[in-house]
Scaffold this motif. Sequence first.
Motif, PDB file in Angstrom:
ATOM      1  N   ASP A   1       0.838  -1.201   0.000  1.00 22.89           N
ATOM      2  CA  ASP A   1       0.000   0.000   0.000  1.00 22.89           C
ATOM      3  C   ASP A   1       0.874   1.252   0.000  1.00 22.89           C
ATOM      4  N   ALA A   2       0.333   2.320  -0.593  1.00 19.36           N
ATOM      5  CA  ALA A   2       0.989   3.627  -0.561  1.00 19.36           C
ATOM      6  C   ALA A   2       0.072   4.632   0.126  1.00 19.36           C
ATOM      7  N   LEU A   3       0.640   5.497   0.927  1.00 22.10           N
ATOM      8  CA  LEU A   3      -0.054   6.642   1.507  1.00 22.10           C
ATOM      9  C   LEU A   3       0.558   7.898   0.893  1.00 22.10           C
ATOM     10  N   VAL A   4      -0.282   8.710   0.262  1.00 24.42           N
ATOM     11  CA  VAL A   4       0.171   9.930  -0.409  1.00 24.42           C
ATOM     12  C   VAL A   4      -0.425  11.118   0.337  1.00 24.42           C
ATOM     13  N   PHE A   5       0.408  12.099   0.666  1.00 22.17           N
ATOM     14  CA  PHE A   5      -0.099  13.228   1.438  1.00 22.17           C
ATOM     15  C   PHE A   5       0.727  14.487   1.175  1.00 22.17           C
ATOM     16  N   VAL A   6       0.104  15.625   1.440  1.00 21.43           N
ATOM     17  CA  VAL A   6       0.798  16.904   1.364  1.00 21.43           C
ATOM     18  C   VAL A   6       1.917  16.885   2.410  1.00 21.43           C
ATOM     19  N   SER A   7       3.137  17.182   1.982  1.00 19.71           N
ATOM     20  CA  SER A   7       4.300  17.004   2.849  1.00 19.71           C
ATOM     21  C   SER A   7       4.223  17.783   4.154  1.00 19.71           C
ATOM     22  N   HIS A   8       3.537  18.915   4.144  1.00 18.07           N
ATOM     23  CA  HIS A   8       3.458  19.732   5.352  1.00 18.07           C
ATOM     24  C   HIS A   8       2.344  19.304   6.295  1.00 18.07           C
ATOM     25  N   LYS A   9       1.633  18.231   5.964  1.00 14.87           N
ATOM     26  CA  LYS A   9       0.617  17.735   6.891  1.00 14.87           C
ATOM     27  C   LYS A   9       1.310  17.054   8.068  1.00 14.87           C
ATOM     28  N   PRO A  10       0.983  17.432   9.305  1.00 11.90           N
ATOM     29  CA  PRO A  10       1.641  16.829  10.461  1.00 11.90           C
ATOM     30  C   PRO A  10       1.373  15.326  10.538  1.00 11.90           C
ATOM     31  N   HIS A  11       2.434  14.552  10.743  1.00  8.90           N
ATOM     32  CA  HIS A  11       2.287  13.094  10.824  1.00  8.90           C
ATOM     33  C   HIS A  11       3.304  12.515  11.785  1.00  8.90           C
ATOM     34  N   CYS A  12       3.017  11.325  12.277  1.00 12.34           N
ATOM     35  CA  CYS A  12       3.892  10.673  13.243  1.00 12.34           C
ATOM     36  C   CYS A  12       3.765   9.160  13.090  1.00 12.34           C
ATOM     37  N   VAL A  13       4.643   8.425  13.769  1.00 14.56           N
ATOM     38  CA  VAL A  13       4.608   6.964  13.767  1.00 14.56           C
ATOM     39  C   VAL A  13       4.708   6.493  15.211  1.00 14.56           C
ATOM     40  N   GLN A  14       3.733   5.702  15.633  1.00 13.14           N
ATOM     41  CA  GLN A  14       3.730   5.173  16.989  1.00 13.14           C
ATOM     42  C   GLN A  14       4.875   4.171  17.180  1.00 13.14           C
ATOM     43  N   PRO A  15       5.318   3.938  18.400  1.00 14.63           N
ATOM     44  CA  PRO A  15       6.443   3.027  18.637  1.00 14.63           C
ATOM     45  C   PRO A  15       6.195   1.628  18.082  1.00 14.63           C
ATOM     46  N   VAL A  16       7.219   1.070  17.469  1.00 15.47           N
ATOM     47  CA  VAL A  16       7.175  -0.338  17.073  1.00 15.47           C
ATOM     48  C   VAL A  16       7.382  -1.154  18.343  1.00 15.47           C
ATOM     49  N   LEU A  17       6.490  -2.106  18.583  1.00 16.18           N
ATOM     50  CA  LEU A  17       6.523  -2.882  19.821  1.00 16.18           C
ATOM     51  C   LEU A  17       7.333  -4.168  19.670  1.00 16.18           C
ATOM     52  N   ALA A  18       7.357  -4.702  18.456  1.00 12.62           N
ATOM     53  CA  ALA A  18       8.105  -5.934  18.210  1.00 12.62           C
ATOM     54  C   ALA A  18       8.329  -6.062  16.715  1.00 12.62           C
ATOM     55  N   GLY A  19       9.381  -6.781  16.337  1.00  9.98           N
ATOM     56  CA  GLY A  19       9.647  -7.028  14.933  1.00  9.98           C
ATOM     57  C   GLY A  19      10.340  -5.876  14.246  1.00  9.98           C
ATOM     58  N   ARG A  20      10.159  -5.822  12.934  1.00 10.99           N
ATOM     59  CA  ARG A  20      10.834  -4.819  12.109  1.00 10.99           C
ATOM     60  C   ARG A  20       9.855  -4.262  11.079  1.00 10.99           C
ATOM     61  N   ARG A  21       9.787  -2.941  11.007  1.00 12.85           N
ATOM     62  CA  ARG A  21       8.879  -2.245  10.086  1.00 12.85           C
ATOM     63  C   ARG A  21       9.720  -1.558   9.013  1.00 12.85           C
ATOM     64  N   SER A  22       9.492  -1.904   7.745  1.00  9.63           N
ATOM     65  CA  SER A  22      10.259  -1.323   6.640  1.00  9.63           C
ATOM     66  C   SER A  22       9.330  -0.543   5.712  1.00  9.63           C
ATOM     67  N   VAL A  23       9.749   0.665   5.358  1.00  8.72           N
ATOM     68  CA  VAL A  23       8.930   1.548   4.517  1.00  8.72           C
ATOM     69  C   VAL A  23       9.820   2.247   3.502  1.00  8.72           C
ATOM     70  N   LEU A  24       9.303   2.403   2.282  1.00  6.86           N
ATOM     71  CA  LEU A  24       9.959   3.184   1.234  1.00  6.86           C
ATOM     72  C   LEU A  24       9.287   4.547   1.178  1.00  6.86           C
ATOM     73  N   VAL A  25      10.083   5.606   1.180  1.00  6.67           N
ATOM     74  CA  VAL A  25       9.542   6.974   1.186  1.00  6.67           C
ATOM     75  C   VAL A  25      10.177   7.786   0.058  1.00  6.67           C
ATOM     76  N   MET A  26       9.347   8.500  -0.686  1.00  9.39           N
ATOM     77  CA  MET A  26       9.843   9.472  -1.661  1.00  9.39           C
ATOM     78  C   MET A  26       9.186  10.819  -1.387  1.00  9.39           C
ATOM     79  N   GLU A  27      10.009  11.851  -1.296  1.00  5.25           N
ATOM     80  CA  GLU A  27       9.497  13.221  -1.197  1.00  5.25           C
ATOM     81  C   GLU A  27       9.723  13.926  -2.529  1.00  5.25           C
ATOM     82  N   VAL A  28       8.718  14.651  -2.977  1.00  8.19           N
ATOM     83  CA  VAL A  28       8.801  15.408  -4.225  1.00  8.19           C
ATOM     84  C   VAL A  28       8.788  16.893  -3.883  1.00  8.19           C
ATOM     85  N   TRP A  29       9.687  17.637  -4.527  1.00  6.98           N
ATOM     86  CA  TRP A  29       9.781  19.061  -4.230  1.00  6.98           C
ATOM     87  C   TRP A  29      10.044  19.874  -5.490  1.00  6.98           C
TER      88      TRP A  29
END
Length: 269
Positions: free
Chosen positions: A203-231
């Motif tokens: 899945d992809a999440l697309v959003f305006v870069s200046h929208k405030p966002h956060c990531v809650q703590p990973v509790l176990a395992g490993r979370r991998s994400v690909l990110v591209m910023e366009v400017w």
Amino acid sequence: MLRRASAAAAGLGAVTAWQWHSWRIHMEDAAVEKHLPPSEGSPDAAQHTRVVRLPRLLSREEIESVHALHERLRPDLGTAGRTVGNQSAAYRQGKWETSYLSTDGVFAREMPELRARLLEAVRSVDEQHWRMMRRATEAVAPRCVEYHVVEAGGSLPFIHHHDGGSLITIDVMLSQPDEFQGGEFQTLEADGTMASYDFEQGDALVFVSHKPHCVQPVLAGRRSVLVMEVWEGLERTCAHRCELHWASCGHSARTSFWRRALSDLASDL
């Protein structure tokens, strides 16, 4: 004595001149940011926008190819890392580790079709929802392509965090749901609530870069994400998340390594 004082003064003058020159470059270069959301009307302009989810944008095979690219080129990529307390981490020792796949143009060169598809997804979603890219008066291009690995304890807890200076951000989940626990992506909405999103492998999440966002703590395992910023700026190939839209940047993977290594050394002194 006078000779030493004169040499010291000359050295200080050179450093001051360099700092002034660097500051001017940053100020002039960042002038393109004046039309980004925080400077228009109210500081929460981007907060009123919505995140768009694109289910299964990447196939399992494409995800495996991204993993393989990162593993193969990892020693040659610029990196950044954070501890559980979100302080700078020693080289490859962060609970949140970021590798810059855009280092030396690797991602564009090795995965041109995927790069093009991510850009097309950004353009299409932006045109349908926000038209942020229409504000640009110069060329729009990828600012950075990042491969994030978050292990237990890693998080991005700052609810007002945003990708300053960019137009649109696209995040793609690389991990399967059973590979980690926690790590929920959330955004701060205009009414003060936190919104959460379905975000499964591919899945992809697309959003305006200046929208405030956060990531809650990973509790176990490993979370991998690909990110591209366009400017609005050059497609950067330096080994970090560059702040210079147009000026040259010499930040290399070696620079990244030594900054992290020396930072760790200083913490032991």
